[in-house]
Write a protein that holds these residues in place. Structure first.
Motif, mmCIF file in Angstrom:
data_model
loop_
_atom_site.group_PDB
_atom_site.id
_atom_site.type_symbol
_atom_site.label_atom_id
_atom_site.label_comp_id
_atom_site.label_asym_id
_atom_site.label_seq_id
_atom_site.Cartn_x
_atom_site.Cartn_y
_atom_site.Cartn_z
ATOM 1 N N LEU A 166 80.164 -3.702 15.843
ATOM 2 C CA LEU A 166 81.322 -3.919 16.632
ATOM 3 C C LEU A 166 82.383 -3.027 15.763
ATOM 4 O O LEU A 166 83.285 -2.397 16.579
ATOM 5 C CB LEU A 166 81.840 -5.327 16.623
ATOM 6 N N PRO A 167 82.915 -3.250 14.731
ATOM 7 C CA PRO A 167 83.910 -2.086 14.184
ATOM 8 C C PRO A 167 83.630 -0.835 14.219
ATOM 9 O O PRO A 167 84.541 0.021 14.636
ATOM 10 C CB PRO A 167 84.096 -2.817 12.676
ATOM 11 N N ALA A 168 82.400 -0.586 14.329
ATOM 12 C CA ALA A 168 81.824 0.904 14.426
ATOM 13 C C ALA A 168 82.164 1.358 15.959
ATOM 14 O O ALA A 168 82.484 2.501 16.020
ATOM 15 C CB ALA A 168 80.414 1.217 14.102
ATOM 16 N N GLY A 169 81.781 0.536 16.864
ATOM 17 C CA GLY A 169 82.164 0.706 18.345
ATOM 18 C C GLY A 169 83.448 0.913 18.567
ATOM 19 O O GLY A 169 84.140 1.707 19.095
ATOM 20 N N LEU A 170 84.408 0.013 17.899
ATOM 21 C CA LEU A 170 85.897 0.357 18.151
ATOM 22 C C LEU A 170 86.370 1.640 17.620
ATOM 23 O O LEU A 170 87.265 2.464 18.292
ATOM 24 C CB LEU A 170 86.647 -0.747 17.499
ATOM 25 N N ALA A 171 85.618 2.037 16.330
ATOM 26 C CA ALA A 171 86.308 3.376 15.888
ATOM 27 C C ALA A 171 85.632 4.638 16.768
ATOM 28 O O ALA A 171 86.390 5.653 16.872
ATOM 29 C CB ALA A 171 85.635 3.441 14.332
ATOM 30 N N ALA A 172 84.585 4.413 17.155
ATOM 31 C CA ALA A 172 83.953 5.489 17.987
ATOM 32 C C ALA A 172 84.413 5.450 19.262
ATOM 33 O O ALA A 172 84.683 6.830 19.863
ATOM 34 C CB ALA A 172 82.522 5.166 18.293
ATOM 35 N N GLN A 173 85.126 4.525 19.999
ATOM 36 C CA GLN A 173 85.754 4.691 21.150
ATOM 37 C C GLN A 173 87.086 5.236 20.921
ATOM 38 O O GLN A 173 87.601 6.132 21.743
ATOM 39 C CB GLN A 173 86.115 3.152 21.564
ATOM 40 N N LYS A 174 87.719 5.372 19.677
ATOM 41 C CA LYS A 174 88.910 5.680 19.566
ATOM 42 C C LYS A 174 88.728 7.198 19.525
ATOM 43 O O LYS A 174 89.553 8.142 19.792
ATOM 44 C CB LYS A 174 89.505 5.427 18.369
ATOM 45 N N LEU A 234 78.120 -5.205 21.912
ATOM 46 C CA LEU A 234 79.068 -4.094 22.323
ATOM 47 C C LEU A 234 79.770 -4.151 23.682
ATOM 48 O O LEU A 234 80.424 -3.454 23.894
ATOM 49 C CB LEU A 234 78.223 -2.771 22.014
ATOM 50 N N GLN A 235 79.104 -4.814 24.482
ATOM 51 C CA GLN A 235 79.725 -5.135 25.720
ATOM 52 C C GLN A 235 81.117 -5.818 25.635
ATOM 53 O O GLN A 235 81.922 -5.607 26.730
ATOM 54 C CB GLN A 235 78.729 -5.873 26.452
ATOM 55 N N LEU A 236 81.375 -6.209 24.421
ATOM 56 C CA LEU A 236 82.647 -6.787 24.463
ATOM 57 C C LEU A 236 83.756 -5.771 24.279
ATOM 58 O O LEU A 236 84.993 -6.094 24.533
ATOM 59 C CB LEU A 236 82.818 -7.792 23.015
ATOM 60 N N ILE A 237 83.555 -4.587 24.179
ATOM 61 C CA ILE A 237 84.643 -3.269 23.952
ATOM 62 C C ILE A 237 84.471 -2.973 25.399
ATOM 63 O O ILE A 237 83.824 -2.178 25.966
ATOM 64 C CB ILE A 237 84.135 -2.598 22.983
ATOM 65 N N PRO A 238 85.857 -3.052 26.051
ATOM 66 C CA PRO A 238 86.158 -2.605 27.144
ATOM 67 C C PRO A 238 86.251 -0.910 27.236
ATOM 68 O O PRO A 238 86.723 -0.211 26.318
ATOM 69 C CB PRO A 238 87.443 -2.736 27.638
ATOM 70 N N GLY A 239 85.402 -0.392 28.194
ATOM 71 C CA GLY A 239 85.236 1.171 28.421
ATOM 72 C C GLY A 239 84.477 1.819 27.214
ATOM 73 O O GLY A 239 84.747 2.969 27.293
#
Length: 505
Positions: free
Chosen positions: A123-131, A146-151
Motif C-alpha cells: 500500500l505505501p508503494a502504491g501511494l508513492a507510485a500513484q504520485k 490496492l483497491q483502497l487507493i482511489p484512482g
C-alpha cells in the motif's frame, strides 16, 4: 554487453523509497551476483528467478550476470524484488523490449514455477507510485489491498509468461476495480442500550469521543467496563480518505492488510495483558509497527490494566504525548505514527472489590495500584467508577430504553464540530497557549478549580487535562463558555485520584 533498468520500491517503515534494478550481462564464466545491500531473502532471488525463467520457457543466459539494487546504501529485504529482477534479465537479453517496462513499477515474489506470489507492504508503494503516475504490476492476490487507493492504475499478474505477453501487447491482464467507500456497511460493535444502567460510564464515553480524551474505567469485575469500551468506536465519525489510507498503510506494512469494507472504519485494538513492549510499541530485528501504531486514528483498549508489566505501560507515555513512536536501530531510525485514544479498564483492588466486600488490605491495594506509575496515570483525562447496579435496576425494563449508540453518536458529532469550528482541532489536542482562550474561565471559577486541584494533589498536566475535559462537557451541553457545573462534572471524573487520596490518608 547488455544493460537494463527496471523500477520497483523497497519498504522502510511506512515509506516506500524508489529502487532501480540494474541488470548488467557480459561475457565470462557463468555467474549471478546481487549487490546493493541485499538481505538473505533477497540474495536467494538468484535461484528463484533462474528456475522461474527456465520453467516458463525463457532463455536464461549462461553468462556473467550482475544485478544492482540502487541506491546501494539502503538495506533490502523480502522477495518483492524477484519480478523486477526477472524482467530486467529478459530486457537485458533482448527477450523483452526496453520500452515495454517504461512507466511501470514491478512487485512480487516468484515461485520456481513462475507464479507471481503475494508480498507485504504494497500500500505505501502504491501511494508513492500513484504520485509518480506510474502503473503498478502486482500479484493478483494483493488486489484487495490496492483497491483502497482511489484512482490507482495497476495490472494484476498471476504468472510470469502471461505478464510478459501483456507487456508486449499480445494480451491483456485484469486491472483493479474502483471502490466506492460510500457503499461500505458500517461496522457495528453493539448498542449502548445493551448495557443496563451505568449512565455515568456512558456519559464518559460521549465526553471522551467528543474531545478525543483518554479514558479509564475503574470498578469491580462484571460491571460492564469491557462492554462500555467495546461501544466506543460506534460513537466516532468515520475516517477521512486521507486518514484511512494512512491507517491502511500501517496495517499493510505490519502484514495485516485491511479489507475494502474496513477502509473508513477506525481501528480498535485490544492486546492481551501478556503483550511485550515490542509488540505494543513496535520493534524487532526488522522494525514493525506495534499495537499503538495499528491503533492510529482509532482506539487502543487495555483490559486488566495493572496486569500489564509496568515497563510496558510506561513505554506508552511518550507516544501518548507526541502521537508517534521512534524506533532506533544501528542501521536506521524509523518513525511510526501513533495518534490513538487510550481506553483502559481495571479493578480497584487485587480481589476486585472495595469497602466491606473487599478481601484485600489497604497495603495490598496500594501495592496493586503501585503497578501503575503516576506519570502514566496522569495521561488519563477521565477516570470513571463503574459500580455494581443497585437492587431492582437489573430487571428494570425502562433501562433498556436509554440512549442508543446512534443518538449518542449524533451528539458527539455535533460537539466535535463545535470544537473544530472554534479552534480547528479537538479539545484533547489544544495547546496550553490556546487552552485558556478556548475555555475562558473567570477568576471565581479559577479559584474553585485551583482548590479542587490542590485537594486532589493533581499535576499541572492533570490540571490542563481537567480544563480540556470541561471544554468537551460544555460542547456536549451546547454552551459557548465553560461554566462552574462543567468544571465540577470534570472533577467528578477523577475516581482514581480520589481513591489514591483515600488510601494515602
Amino acid at each position: 554487453m547488455a544493460l537494463a533498468q527496471v523500477l520497483t520500491r523497497a519498504q522502510v517503515g511506512i515509506e516506500a523509497p524508489q529502487i532501480q534494478v540494474e541488470v548488467h550481462i557480459t561475457g565470462g564464466l557463468p555467474s549471478f551476483t546481487l549487490v546493493g545491500l541485499p538481505e538473505a531473502s533477497v540474495r536467494e532471488a538468484r535461484e528463484r528467478v533462474r528456475a522461474a525463467l527456465q520453467n516458463e520457457g525463457f532463455d536464461f543466459p549462461a553468462r556473467r550476470i550482475t544485478v544492482n539494487l540502487a541506491p546501494a546504501d539502503l538495506p533490502k529485504q523480502g522477495g518483492r524484488f524477484d519480478l523486477a529482477i526477472a524482467l530486467g534479465i529478459l530486457v537485458a537479453t533482448g527477450q523483452l523490449p526496453e520500452e515495454a517496462v517504461n512507466n511501470y513499477e514491478f512487485y512480487g515474489e516468484l515461485s520456481l514455477s513462475g507464479a507471481v506470489k503475494s508480498c507485504t507492504g504494497l500500500l505505501p508503494a502504491g501511494l508513492a507510485a500513484q504520485k509518480k503516475q506510474r502503473v503498478m504490476v502486482v500479484p493478483a492476490r494483493d488486489s484487495d489491498e490496492l483497491q483502497l487507493i482511489p484512482g490507482i492504475r495497476a495490472m494484476l499478474a498471476c504468472q510470469l509468461r502471461p505478464l510478459v505477453a501483456a507487456l508486449m501487447g499480445q494480451q491483456q491482464l485484469p486491472g483493479l476495480t474502483p471502490l466506492n467507500p460510500a457503499t461500505f456497511p458500517p461496522l457495528a460493535h453493539g448498542c449502548l442500550t445493551d448495557i443496563i444502567g451505568q449512565q455515568q460510564g456512558k456519559q464518559a464515553l460521549m465526553i471522551a469521543a467528543s474531545g478525543g480524551h483518554n479514558l479509564l474505567f475503574l470498578g469491580p469485575p462484571g460491571t460492564g467496563k469491557t462492554m462500555l469500551a467495546s461501544r466506543f468506536c460506534d460513537l466516532l465519525p468515520p475516517l477521512t480518505i486521507e486518514a484511512a489510507l494512512s491507517v491502511a498503510a500501517i496495517h499493510s506494512v505490519a502484514g495485516r492488510p485491511r479489507q475494502p469494507a474496513q477502509l473508513l472504519q477506525r481501528p480498535f485494538r485490544a492486546p492481551h495483558h501478556s503483550s511485550s513492549a515490542a509488540s505494543l510499541v513496535g520493534g524487532g530485528g526488522i522494525p514493525r509497527p506495534g499495537e499503538i501504531s495499528l491503533s492510529h486514528h482509532g482506539v487502543l483498549f487495555l483490559d486488566e490494566l495493572p496486569e500489564f508489566p509496568r515497563t510496558v505501560l510506561d513505554s506508552l507515555r511518550e507516544p501518548l504525548e507526541s502521537g508517534e513512536v521512534v524506533i532506533s536501530r544501528a542501521a536506521a531510525k524509523l518513525t511510526f505514527p501513533a495518534r490513538f485514544q487510550l481506553i483502559a479498564a481495571m479493578n480497584p483492588s487485587p480481589c476486585g472489590e472495595t469497602g466491606a466486600q473487599s478481601r484485600s488490605t489497604p497495603e495490598q491495594i496500594r501495592r496493586y495500584l503501585a503497578r501503575l506509575s503516576g506519570p502514566f496515570l496522569d495521561r488519563f483525562d477521565l477516570t470513571v467508577e463503574v459500580s455494581r447496579l443497585p437492587p431492582g435496576q437489573l430487571t428494570d425494563t425502562a433501562q433498556r430504553g436509554a440512549l442508543t449508540s446512534a443518538e449518542a453518536r449524533q451528539q458527539v458529532l455535533l460537539a466535535r464540530q463545535r470544537a473544530l469550528t472554534r479552534q480547528g482541532c479537538l479539545n484533547a489536542e489544544l495547546s496550553s497557549s490556546k487552552l485558556n482562550q478556548s475555555v475562558g474561565i473567570s477568576s471565581e471559577m479559577a479559584d474553585f478549580t485551583e482548590r479542587g486541584v490542590t485537594r486532589l494533589k493533581l499535576s499541572i498536566r492533570a490540571f490542563h487535562r481537567l480544563l480540556r475535559v470541561s471544554r468537551s462537557i460544555a460542547d456536549l451541553d451546547d454552551c459557548d463558555r465553560v461554566e462552574r457545573r462543567h468544571v465540577a462534572q470534570a472533577f467528578g471524573y477523577r475516581a482514581m485520584d480520589k481513591l489514591l487520596t483515600q488510601l494515602n490518608g
